[in-house]
Design a protein around this motif. Structure first.
Motif, PDB file in Angstrom:
ATOM      1  N   ALA A 119       0.269   2.692  -5.685  1.00  0.00           N
ATOM      2  CA  ALA A 119      -0.540   2.998  -4.493  1.00  0.00           C
ATOM      3  C   ALA A 119      -1.865   2.245  -4.475  1.00  0.00           C
ATOM      4  CB  ALA A 119      -0.790   4.502  -4.401  1.00  0.00           C
ATOM      5  N   LEU A 121      -2.189  -0.847  -4.377  1.00  0.00           N
ATOM      6  CA  LEU A 121      -2.025  -2.071  -3.580  1.00  0.00           C
ATOM      7  C   LEU A 121      -2.707  -1.929  -2.227  1.00  0.00           C
ATOM      8  CD1 LEU A 121       1.748  -2.798  -4.274  1.00  0.00           C
ATOM      9  CD2 LEU A 121      -0.137  -4.386  -4.758  1.00  0.00           C
ATOM     10  N   PRO A 122      -3.257  -3.031  -1.676  1.00  0.00           N
ATOM     11  CA  PRO A 122      -3.811  -2.969  -0.319  1.00  0.00           C
ATOM     12  C   PRO A 122      -2.694  -2.710   0.705  1.00  0.00           C
ATOM     13  CG  PRO A 122      -3.784  -5.229  -1.142  1.00  0.00           C
ATOM     14  CD  PRO A 122      -3.395  -4.358  -2.283  1.00  0.00           C
ATOM     15  N   ALA A 123      -3.115  -2.177   1.865  1.00  0.00           N
ATOM     16  CA  ALA A 123      -2.173  -1.632   2.856  1.00  0.00           C
ATOM     17  C   ALA A 123      -0.927  -2.494   3.151  1.00  0.00           C
ATOM     18  CB  ALA A 123      -2.914  -1.271   4.130  1.00  0.00           C
ATOM     19  N   PRO A 124      -1.079  -3.777   3.528  1.00  0.00           N
ATOM     20  CA  PRO A 124       0.150  -4.507   3.930  1.00  0.00           C
ATOM     21  C   PRO A 124       1.114  -4.686   2.750  1.00  0.00           C
ATOM     22  CG  PRO A 124      -1.868  -5.771   4.433  1.00  0.00           C
ATOM     23  CD  PRO A 124      -2.279  -4.603   3.623  1.00  0.00           C
ATOM     24  N   LEU A 126       1.343  -2.690   0.120  1.00  0.00           N
ATOM     25  CA  LEU A 126       1.904  -1.379  -0.200  1.00  0.00           C
ATOM     26  C   LEU A 126       3.116  -1.088   0.668  1.00  0.00           C
ATOM     27  CD1 LEU A 126       1.673   1.265  -1.796  1.00  0.00           C
ATOM     28  CD2 LEU A 126       0.130   2.124  -0.022  1.00  0.00           C
ATOM     29  N   SER A 127       3.002  -1.402   1.957  1.00  0.00           N
ATOM     30  CA  SER A 127       4.114  -1.142   2.877  1.00  0.00           C
ATOM     31  C   SER A 127       5.341  -1.991   2.551  1.00  0.00           C
ATOM     32  CB  SER A 127       3.675  -1.385   4.318  1.00  0.00           C
ATOM     33  OG  SER A 127       2.852  -0.322   4.738  1.00  0.00           O
ATOM     34  N   LEU A 130       6.304  -0.489  -1.660  1.00  0.00           N
ATOM     35  CA  LEU A 130       6.687   0.906  -1.888  1.00  0.00           C
ATOM     36  C   LEU A 130       8.171   1.169  -1.596  1.00  0.00           C
ATOM     37  CD1 LEU A 130       5.753   3.713  -2.810  1.00  0.00           C
ATOM     38  CD2 LEU A 130       5.080   4.194  -0.447  1.00  0.00           C
TER      39      LEU A 130
ATOM     40  N   LEU B 126      -0.232   5.102   5.703  1.00  0.00           N
ATOM     41  CA  LEU B 126       0.353   5.204   4.366  1.00  0.00           C
ATOM     42  C   LEU B 126      -0.727   5.075   3.295  1.00  0.00           C
ATOM     43  CD1 LEU B 126       2.907   5.413   2.606  1.00  0.00           C
ATOM     44  CD2 LEU B 126       3.119   2.922   2.748  1.00  0.00           C
ATOM     45  N   SER B 127      -1.624   4.123   3.493  1.00  0.00           N
ATOM     46  CA  SER B 127      -2.692   3.916   2.511  1.00  0.00           C
ATOM     47  C   SER B 127      -3.644   5.107   2.440  1.00  0.00           C
ATOM     48  CB  SER B 127      -3.481   2.642   2.843  1.00  0.00           C
ATOM     49  OG  SER B 127      -2.703   1.516   2.496  1.00  0.00           O
ATOM     50  N   LEU B 130      -0.758   8.386   1.067  1.00  0.00           N
ATOM     51  CA  LEU B 130      -0.087   8.300  -0.237  1.00  0.00           C
ATOM     52  C   LEU B 130      -0.988   8.777  -1.387  1.00  0.00           C
ATOM     53  CD1 LEU B 130       2.510   7.556  -1.755  1.00  0.00           C
ATOM     54  CD2 LEU B 130       1.655   5.204  -1.910  1.00  0.00           C
TER      55      LEU B 130
END
Lengths: 324, 324
Positions: A119, A121-124, A126-127, A130, B126-127, B130
């Protein structure tokens, strides 16, 4: 392999900086214990190396790399409960050192901890990563399920066996590589080549593990030799030995599988001698080479840093040839 | 409570559409089983209602809401193994219907499944959610750890007990509400008010659960009555009874706790009679009212749809007053 060694050191150093042993100690101390008793840190090293193929800066991959390692250790912890294994890396397993409830609950907390590291990881990213991590984690559970089911079955085919070890072992190596590549900025095609590399060396690695479980030595293998034989695990060795043996040898092998009461040492010695007689040692070695070469074919197509590619190839070879 | 009932139906309907029972069945069938044997779907309903406080469109909250419900059922599955509970919602528990290994591994897969549902959120949400989910999941494990440790201790204070049930029960209700609010577009302050609402009604809810475990009836409670008494669980009832009793009554209570051999029915009857004599029934009811009112204070400050606020207040009251 200089860079791989550096990455291994980097992983060890970062792991040592993590404060796993928080309050309540009864929950977190076993996590600190299992993370501290070693292992080769294969998954985080693959993750970092795959990142470095595409990016000189691997800092963003470091925390997720630890996530893959924590997840791997979680599976060891729960698998050891399910298999009632007494020793792991020459140390008592968590459910022996503490108890089964501790092993279950600390394992659960470890799985969640793994997600905490992913978690970061930066948003893009992570998506993107994950879902890969989720899918992989489920597949590892599926692999363990098949592994347990196969112990009770006598008709497991080689294809089923390879699929089981793909799920139980290879997909996590593959996902560590693919995840690292994506973090490094690789496109989907490139990342998928690393996934394929991981699947193949993962299967080769597990075949080697099966080989060492019967033919390694306790000290360097880190756990008792012959565990698979005693548990009638349908490994590549046993499945092939059942298929290739005939007459008296075949009946002896089946007798050993069916016997409820036996001397453990005698069973291990006798089954190993049948394996040698039937020639499954040669067979498993050829199979390992096959998967190593398939892995190399995928790696060769990667458009990444050539020096890191060579290091990865060397690391893969060492994994498959390891005499631990 | 019309809207709450609609949301409950929406959750049930969406759950029924999920294909939990995949291959290998040995892994996924227990997930389908435990998700199918009911429950009040409190967490997903709270998540959806909290979302609707701020947004007419709750579609984005639906999959994460199921994630909270799957996580909750995962904890029941593993807790039942650790507590060796035989019955859950009037049905055999997973480790009884299948076996312990199945319960461990299927539980692991459920925890991962929960993350799959959370992972369906778009990148920025999500960021945000989570880390909340991770933190909450770890806290729930910590709560279970304290719960198990308290069984072996005789000096648990009321404060320690309340902290344990906050972790074990309340934080998941609170996170479901906060997560729903964030998905609905609430700012951090508003979402945090819902978290506080959840913490307070969660503690009240668990106090009610403890009360029913001793004073409910088997049929409506869904599991055997007196389990806490037999296990010497340091509940609000027992801790207070130990503190408030004196002389002969106090010694009788301590005797029951220390006895290794006893008739289960007799122990339950005797301890309940001590609880009534000491007046801890009245005490626990006052405590439930206190937490309900604290929860209401937080809810009142929320700037959301007034109709939904009223529905949430009614749902909370029903949770705490439930005669199941």
């Amino acid at each position: 392999m200089q860079r791989i060694t550096e990455l291994q050191n980097k992983v060890e150093q970062t792991l040592a900086e993590q404060a796993f042993a928080n309050s309540p100690m009864g929950l977190y101390e076993p996590i600190d214990y299992i993370m501290g008793i070693g292992g080769k840190r294969i998954r985080p090293v693959l993750c970092l190396a795959a990142c470095e193929l595409f990016n000189d800066d691997i800092s963003q991959a470091l925390q997720p790399a630890l996530g893959f390692e924590i997840f791997h250790n979680f599976t060891l912890l729960h698998d050891d409960v399910m298999d009632n294994a007494l020793v792991r890396r020459n140390q008592p397993t968590v459910h022996i050192k503490w108890d089964t409830n501790t092993a279950i609950l600390s394992g659960d907390a470890m799985l969640i901890k793994a997600y905490q590291y992913i978690a970061k990881l930066p948003a893009p990213l992570l998506s993107a990563i994950l879902p890969l991590f989720n899918q992989t984690a489920l597949e590892v559970c599926e692999g363990q399920q098949y592994d347990m089911e196969f112990e009770k079955r006598d008709d497991v085919s080689i294809d089923e066996y390879i699929e089981m070890i793909r799920l139980k072992t290879a997909v996590l190596l593959a996902a560590s590589l693919k995840g690292g590549a994506l973090i490094g900025g690789a496109n989907e095609t490139q990342a998928q080549l690393l996934y394929q590399f991981g699947i193949n060396i993962g299967i080769g690695f597990q075949l080697q593990d099966d080989y060492l479980d019967s033919f390694g030595d306790t000290e360097s293998f880190g756990k008792a030799i012959g565990g698979d034989i005693l548990a009638n695990k349908k490994t590549f060795l046993l499945i092939n030995a059942l298929q290739l043996s005939s007459g008296k040898t075949h009946n002896q092998l089946k007798d050993w599988i069916q016997k409820d009461l036996f001397d453990a040492e005698e069973k291990i010695k006798s089954v190993k001698s049948i394996y040698q007689e039937v020639g499954v040692e040669e067979l498993i070695k050829n199979k390992m080479i096959y998967y190593y070469e398939e892995g190399m074919k995928a790696l060769e197509q990667v458009n990444g840093d050539e020096k890191i590619k060579i290091e990865l190839a060397g690391f893969a070879l060492k994994l498959i040839e390891r005499i631990r």
